[in-house]
Design an enzyme around this catalytic site. Structure first.
Site, PDB file in Angstrom:
ATOM      1  N   ASP A  12       0.753  -1.077   0.038  1.00 52.71           N
ATOM      2  CA  ASP A  12       0.227  -0.107   0.053  1.00 52.71           C
ATOM      3  C   ASP A  12       0.964   1.206   0.055  1.00 52.71           C
ATOM      4  O   ASP A  12       2.313   1.036   0.032  1.00 52.71           O
ATOM      5  CB  ASP A  12      -0.891  -0.067   1.196  1.00 52.71           C
ATOM      6  N   GLU A  14       0.149   4.484   1.858  1.00 51.41           N
ATOM      7  CA  GLU A  14      -0.039   5.575   2.945  1.00 51.41           C
ATOM      8  C   GLU A  14       0.831   5.353   4.181  1.00 51.41           C
ATOM      9  O   GLU A  14       1.305   6.282   4.860  1.00 51.41           O
ATOM     10  CB  GLU A  14      -1.496   5.618   3.537  1.00 51.41           C
ATOM     11  N   HIS A  65      -2.576  -0.252  -3.761  1.00 48.72           N
ATOM     12  CA  HIS A  65      -3.137   0.999  -3.417  1.00 48.72           C
ATOM     13  C   HIS A  65      -3.653   1.743  -4.371  1.00 48.72           C
ATOM     14  O   HIS A  65      -3.498   1.600  -5.709  1.00 48.72           O
ATOM     15  CB  HIS A  65      -1.854   1.863  -3.137  1.00 48.72           C
ATOM     16  N   HIS A 121      -7.803   4.860   7.166  1.00 42.87           N
ATOM     17  CA  HIS A 121      -9.435   4.613   6.702  1.00 42.87           C
ATOM     18  C   HIS A 121      -9.259   3.226   6.271  1.00 42.87           C
ATOM     19  O   HIS A 121      -8.592   2.508   6.539  1.00 42.87           O
ATOM     20  CB  HIS A 121      -9.403   5.344   4.974  1.00 42.87           C
ATOM     21  N   GLU A 139      -8.112  -2.714   7.178  1.00 40.22           N
ATOM     22  CA  GLU A 139      -7.554  -3.481   6.016  1.00 40.22           C
ATOM     23  C   GLU A 139      -6.406  -4.610   6.652  1.00 40.22           C
ATOM     24  O   GLU A 139      -6.268  -5.527   5.784  1.00 40.22           O
ATOM     25  CB  GLU A 139      -6.858  -2.501   4.974  1.00 40.22           C
TER      26      GLU A 139
END
Length: 279
Positions: A12, A14, A65, A121, A139
């Site tokens: 990912d 972030e 992502h 998130h 996630e």
């Protein structure tokens, strides 16, 4: 010719060192191209660590992502195979279905509602919260449970301090690499990217060598799922799907998955419905 274990890296953005703001993670945004390079470099560090532990390992890298087209293929370690593009049934952990011995989560973030946590998130801004059998899951937890369905342990995670703590709660024996300490949703104290990569390479070597000591996270079916959605109109759409129902109130959809792969598909569908604008 024999090969070593198969290792899946789910990447990912972030949770990559140096990244703190949404414009850095969205295509076309300020510094997105720099973020792609940072993400690719951290993945390469992990690939190097995996191959140090297991020189004959088969290494799959799932770009996980946004559009799933962020990693720079020409700059990725040539010893890895890249899983790129969407949609795909197992989404962020595509590749598990072909068989794997360990899953490594690179650049991950904490679940929605965590804080302070960088860019926290769950799946998308359309989702406010996900609960599996009544327990909140982001996630990290969802992907770990999908991996557990296939008998695969999550042996490493990198991201901010909150994301690392989230995995340790689920898999205390896993290795975590804190590349930044969150100050808020869009602020952090972050390692220099080169230092982060050094930590990641060493940690990946350790994690893969001790993978047998990390049990998979198993969540046997059936699994009761609750998803709180940002828009009530998305809930309206979801109730058109067989098996999906509206919980009391305006924003919660419920369904039951026979196993975690079915849960994953259901949550992905709700994410896609969240992108549909009211007519």
């Amino acid at each position: 010719m024999t090969t070593g274990p198969t290792v899946l890296i789910s990447a990912d953005m972030e949770g990559i060192s140096g990244i703190v703001h949404p414009t850095e993670t969205n295509p076309g945004g300020y510094d997105y191209e720099r973020s792609r390079r940072l993400m690719t470099a951290e993945v390469n560090a992990v690939v190097a660590g995996v191959r140090e532990a297991e020189p004959d390992a088969v290494v799959l890298v799932a770009d996980a992502h946004g559009p799933f087209r962020n990693l720079l293929p020409e700059e990725l370690d040539r010893r890895a195979r890249l899983v790129r593009g969407k949609p795909r049934a197992l989404s962020m952990v595509a590749g598990l279905e072909t068989g794997a011995d360990a899953l490594l989560l690179v650049g991950y973030h904490a679940r929605a509602g965590s804080g302070p946590a960088v860019l926290a998130h769950t799946m998308s801004d359309a989702v406010l919260d996900v609960r599996l059998n009544g327990q909140p899951a982001g996630e990290i937890g969802i992907n770990a449970a999908v991996a557990g369905h296939f008998g695969v342990p999550v042996v490493l995670l990198s991201g901010d301090d909150v994301a690392c703590a989230e995995l340790r709660d689920l898999a205390p024996d896993a290795v975590t690499v804190e590349v930044k300490r969150a100050l808020g949703q869009a602020a952090a104290v972050t390692l220099h990217p080169a230092e982060a990569r050094e930590h990641l390479r060493r940690a990946a070597t350790t994690a893969v060598r001790r993978r047998a000591q990390v049990p998979p996270l198993t969540l046997p079916g059936p699994v009761d799922v609750e998803v709180d959605l940002y828009s009530p109109s998305t809930v309206d759409l979801a109730t058109l799907v067989p098996g999906f129902a509206r919980a009391p109130g305006a924003r919660t959809v419920t369904f039951t998955g026979r196993d975690m792969t079915e849960v994953y598909r259901g949550v992905q569908l709700l994410v896609q419905l969240g992108q549909v604008k009211p007519g």
